[in-house]
Write a protein that holds these residues in place. Structure first.
Motif, PDB file in Angstrom:
ATOM      1  N   SER A 138       0.810  -1.213   0.000  1.00 23.91           N
ATOM      2  CA  SER A 138       0.000   0.000   0.000  1.00 23.91           C
ATOM      3  C   SER A 138       0.844   1.264   0.000  1.00 23.91           C
ATOM      4  O   SER A 138       0.347   2.350  -0.339  1.00 23.91           O
ATOM      5  CB  SER A 138      -0.931   0.013   1.222  1.00 23.91           C
ATOM      6  N   TYR A 139       2.113   1.163   0.393  1.00 25.68           N
ATOM      7  CA  TYR A 139       2.976   2.334   0.503  1.00 25.68           C
ATOM      8  C   TYR A 139       3.824   2.587  -0.739  1.00 25.68           C
ATOM      9  O   TYR A 139       4.068   3.732  -1.105  1.00 25.68           O
ATOM     10  CB  TYR A 139       3.926   2.177   1.694  1.00 25.68           C
ATOM     11  N   PHE A 140       4.323   1.526  -1.370  1.00 27.46           N
ATOM     12  CA  PHE A 140       5.295   1.727  -2.437  1.00 27.46           C
ATOM     13  C   PHE A 140       5.298   0.563  -3.414  1.00 27.46           C
ATOM     14  O   PHE A 140       4.729  -0.508  -3.156  1.00 27.46           O
ATOM     15  CB  PHE A 140       6.708   1.924  -1.872  1.00 27.46           C
ATOM     16  N   ILE A 141       5.953   0.785  -4.546  1.00 24.33           N
ATOM     17  CA  ILE A 141       6.211  -0.248  -5.544  1.00 24.33           C
ATOM     18  C   ILE A 141       7.723  -0.324  -5.749  1.00 24.33           C
ATOM     19  O   ILE A 141       8.384   0.709  -5.915  1.00 24.33           O
ATOM     20  CB  ILE A 141       5.524   0.069  -6.883  1.00 24.33           C
ATOM     21  N   LEU A 142       8.262  -1.528  -5.724  1.00 22.50           N
ATOM     22  CA  LEU A 142       9.682  -1.749  -5.971  1.00 22.50           C
ATOM     23  C   LEU A 142       9.846  -2.507  -7.278  1.00 22.50           C
ATOM     24  O   LEU A 142       9.216  -3.543  -7.495  1.00 22.50           O
ATOM     25  CB  LEU A 142      10.314  -2.565  -4.830  1.00 22.50           C
ATOM     26  N   ASN A 143      10.670  -1.980  -8.161  1.00 17.55           N
ATOM     27  CA  ASN A 143      10.990  -2.623  -9.436  1.00 17.55           C
ATOM     28  C   ASN A 143      12.492  -2.755  -9.573  1.00 17.55           C
ATOM     29  O   ASN A 143      13.206  -1.756  -9.508  1.00 17.55           O
ATOM     30  CB  ASN A 143      10.457  -1.788 -10.608  1.00 17.55           C
ATOM     31  N   TRP A 144      12.989  -3.986  -9.737  1.00 17.68           N
ATOM     32  CA  TRP A 144      14.429  -4.214  -9.894  1.00 17.68           C
ATOM     33  C   TRP A 144      14.786  -4.328 -11.372  1.00 17.68           C
ATOM     34  O   TRP A 144      14.111  -5.046 -12.126  1.00 17.68           O
ATOM     35  CB  TRP A 144      14.846  -5.491  -9.179  1.00 17.68           C
ATOM     36  N   PHE A 145      15.814  -3.628 -11.795  1.00 17.76           N
ATOM     37  CA  PHE A 145      16.356  -3.746 -13.141  1.00 17.76           C
ATOM     38  C   PHE A 145      17.858  -3.961 -12.999  1.00 17.76           C
ATOM     39  O   PHE A 145      18.615  -3.015 -12.765  1.00 17.76           O
ATOM     40  CB  PHE A 145      16.084  -2.481 -13.959  1.00 17.76           C
ATOM     41  N   ASN A 146      18.281  -5.227 -13.133  1.00 16.73           N
ATOM     42  CA  ASN A 146      19.686  -5.585 -12.921  1.00 16.73           C
ATOM     43  C   ASN A 146      20.124  -5.142 -11.527  1.00 16.73           C
ATOM     44  O   ASN A 146      19.606  -5.618 -10.536  1.00 16.73           O
ATOM     45  CB  ASN A 146      20.566  -4.988 -14.024  1.00 16.73           C
TER      46      ASN A 146
END
Length: 299
Positions: A138-146
């Motif tokens: 509900s607080y954030f979105i994390l997206n990993w790219f390498n």
């Protein structure tokens, strides 16, 4: 830590020159959500629609009955209430604590906030799963790219986009204490070597000036973990919230200015998420908001 969460408010222009209001409450448990809806329905409001999750709609008496059974299930995603059946006089309440209303409702919220610490915080069993390339709560979105992590905060105030545009034109940026705490905790847990985002001042000598339509001059910069953390700590300790950050040091959050962590030296797992929930204290009352996403639950 304040004795209780303040009621934050932004007034703006709604449709057809009517006045609209955005408010910020703590992240709510189902019991808290029910109590607010119950208070409103006892004062000439009608619960029209309840969304247990996005895309799932419950109406009328069925909605109130679902909500009344607050000891089961997760807090709902949102609810729509209308005042005396007048179409434009409605309130949209989210369990993230965001409220959108077409008239001021402070009188219904103040007593709730004064008693907010009397509510028990809900710590739910957590199904251990790897936090891999994508994680959303509900607080954030994390997206990993390498080796780069993109962090997008779900700001209560800078959405919908009309509010964001209005804030950018006046150089007002709204970020609340718990959102700063989230960033600080992620910073300390993941310990990135470099952090990149947009600021409203040149944080580093090689900062790049950026001009966006309807916005004041901003600066894109890459800074160190220690410099970024120091900025967050100073913001949290020095200012009242929400903040008029004109001529003050800050960074800008929203869809076009996500924060990037580079060369992360640790991982985010169950213990890290649990420490975030513990740190939030009277800002978040259900661990669901930290551990889960509404898109994962089954209704």
């Amino acid at each position: 830590m304040k004795k209780y969460f303040r009621l934050y408010r932004v007034a703006g222009i709604g449709g057809k020159d009517s006045e609209s209001f955005s408010y910020a409450l703590p992240f709510l448990s189902k019991k808290q959500f029910y109590d607010i809806v119950n208070e409103l329905t006892c004062n000439d409001f009608h619960l029209i629609t309840l969304f247990p999750k996005p895309g799932v709609r419950v109406k009328g008496a069925s909605a109130l009955n679902w909500l009344k059974n607050y000891r089961t299930s997760f807090p709902p995603y949102s609810a729509t209430l209308r005042f005396k059946s007048l179409f434009r006089n409605y309130i949209k309440l989210y369990s993230s604590g965001k409220i959108v209303s077409f008239f001021p409702i402070e009188s219904y919220m103040i007593n709730f906030l004064k008693n907010v610490n009397h509510y028990k915080r809900v710590l739910r069993p957590y199904e251990l799963k790897p936090i891999d390339r994508y994680f959303e709560n509900s607080y954030f979105i994390l997206n990993w790219f390498n080796d780069v992590l993109k962090i997008s905060l779900k700001s209560r105030f800078e959405s919908p986009k009309s509010v964001w545009v209005m804030n950018r034109k006046t150089n007002y940026y709204y970020i609340l204490e718990d959102e700063l705490i989230i960033l600080m905790k992620l910073c300390r847990i993941l310990r990135p070597e470099k952090i990149e985002c947009l600021f409203n001042f040149p944080i580093e000598p090689d900062s790049i000036p950026i001009i966006k339509p309807g916005s004041k001059l901003m600066f894109k910069a890459e800074t160190t973990f220690y410099n970024f953390l120091s900025l967050l700590e100073n913001l949290l300790s020095a200012y009242e919230f929400p903040i008029n950050l004109k001529r003050k040091k800050s960074f800008i959050v929203f869809e076009d200015s996500s924060i990037f962590f580079k060369k992360i030296n640790s991982e985010l797992g169950y213990e890290g998420l649990l420490s975030i929930f513990k740190e939030l204290k009277n800002y978040c009352f259900d661990s669901f908001h930290i551990f889960n996403s509404y898109h994962e639950i089954k209704i």
